[in-house]
Enzyme design. Structure first.
Site, PDB file in Angstrom:
ATOM      1  N   PHE A   1       0.861  -1.084  -0.054  1.00 24.19           N
ATOM      2  CA  PHE A   1       0.166  -0.092  -0.144  1.00 24.19           C
ATOM      3  C   PHE A   1       0.876   1.296   0.044  1.00 24.19           C
ATOM      4  O   PHE A   1       2.118   1.413   0.923  1.00 24.19           O
ATOM      5  CB  PHE A   1      -0.869   0.039   1.378  1.00 24.19           C
ATOM      6  CG  PHE A   1      -2.111  -0.726   1.089  1.00 24.19           C
ATOM      7  CD1 PHE A   1      -3.506  -0.447   0.414  1.00 24.19           C
ATOM      8  CD2 PHE A   1      -2.153  -1.999   1.685  1.00 24.19           C
ATOM      9  CE1 PHE A   1      -4.571  -1.194   0.417  1.00 24.19           C
ATOM     10  CE2 PHE A   1      -3.073  -2.946   1.730  1.00 24.19           C
ATOM     11  CZ  PHE A   1      -4.548  -2.409   1.172  1.00 24.19           C
ATOM     12  N   ASP A   2       0.494   2.289  -0.750  1.00 24.35           N
ATOM     13  CA  ASP A   2       0.872   3.494  -0.933  1.00 24.35           C
ATOM     14  C   ASP A   2       0.331   4.034   0.708  1.00 24.35           C
ATOM     15  O   ASP A   2      -0.532   3.654   1.303  1.00 24.35           O
ATOM     16  CB  ASP A   2       0.530   4.391  -2.090  1.00 24.35           C
ATOM     17  CG  ASP A   2       0.524   5.870  -1.869  1.00 24.35           C
ATOM     18  OD1 ASP A   2       1.739   6.153  -1.461  1.00 24.35           O
ATOM     19  OD2 ASP A   2      -0.234   6.603  -2.167  1.00 24.35           O
ATOM     20  N   LEU A   3       0.835   5.082   0.914  1.00 24.60           N
ATOM     21  CA  LEU A   3       0.312   5.779   2.237  1.00 24.60           C
ATOM     22  C   LEU A   3      -0.365   7.203   1.861  1.00 24.60           C
ATOM     23  O   LEU A   3      -1.480   6.884   2.178  1.00 24.60           O
ATOM     24  CB  LEU A   3       1.580   6.303   3.280  1.00 24.60           C
ATOM     25  CG  LEU A   3       1.491   7.115   4.506  1.00 24.60           C
ATOM     26  CD1 LEU A   3       0.228   6.451   5.298  1.00 24.60           C
ATOM     27  CD2 LEU A   3       2.676   7.066   5.226  1.00 24.60           C
TER      28      LEU A   3
END
Length: 218
Positions: free
Chosen positions: A10-12
């Site tokens: 996941f990106d943040l």
């Protein structure tokens, strides 16, 4: 339903949390101190590495970029990183995915030390096996570099079973550069046009839809 992914990166920013307020206020803080005008379109700063943004959007040279990042972090490291909120449905999504047997990790261009503090502050740390981000010194800054770092740390060799999930073209570009597929999400900073143009392999409108696509509907 998409069945062949067992590891999710996941990106943040713009994917798990809405960090708009903190980033924009710290950009403004840095530019004001350096005598630069604040660009009208602040959305373009949300996603790319800071070093790239200051150079590309403000016309700064390397020395100026380093100073802008230093000043940005004066405020961000104490105040800005917590001017942030977890998107609705994210804890439920992460809980479902983890209980569904997925390995969940983070690949962000934000410095890793900040990402770890954000997850601890907002109660998300429990979901992630690995939190991978940029080095504070500006290396390992681009998404493909962070992805490579996370894959190595996780000892993953079969990339066909890893999916990158993020909201900007940098996520799709980084995924494809490292041999991964990417799911673009539409509740963050990017648009359907941006993600489609970047070649996102899948699109999800909501956190609920992410879990439905990866696990099937309840």
């Amino acid at each position: 339903m998409i069945e062949n992914f067992d590891t999710l990166l996941f990106d943040l920013d713009g994917t798990l949390t809405d960090s708009t307020e903190g980033i924009v206020k710290c950009i403004e803080y840095a530019l004001t101190k350096m005598g630069y005008e604040m660009p009208e379109d602040t959305n373009k700063f949300l996603g790319p590495p800071l070093y790239q943004s200051f150079a590309e959007f403000c016309g700064m040279n390397e020395e100026q970029v380093n100073e802008a990042v230093r000043i940005f972090r004066e405020r961000y490291s104490t105040v800005g990183l917590f001017e942030n909120r977890v998107y609705d449905g994210i804890p439920e999504m992460l809980d479902r995915l983890k209980k569904g047997g997925k390995r969940i990790m983070v690949a962000t261009s934000k410095p890793e030390v900040y990402a770890v503090r954000i997850f601890e502050k907002f109660g998300l740390a429990q979901y992630f096996e690995i939190v991978g981000g940029a080095n504070i010194n500006g290396t390992r800054n681009y998404k493909h570099e962070v992805i490579e770092y996370v894959l190595a740390k996780a000892d993953i060799t079969d990339r066909s079973r890893v999916l990158m999930i993020g909201d900007r073209k940098q996520d799709a570009d980084g995924a494809h550069k490292t041999g991964l597929k990417c799911m673009g999400i539409l509740w963050g900073f990017g648009s359907i046009e941006e993600l489609t143009e970047a070649g996102a392999d899948y699109i999800a409108d909501t956190p609920q839809q992410v879990t439905d696509l990866l696990l099937g509907k309840d």
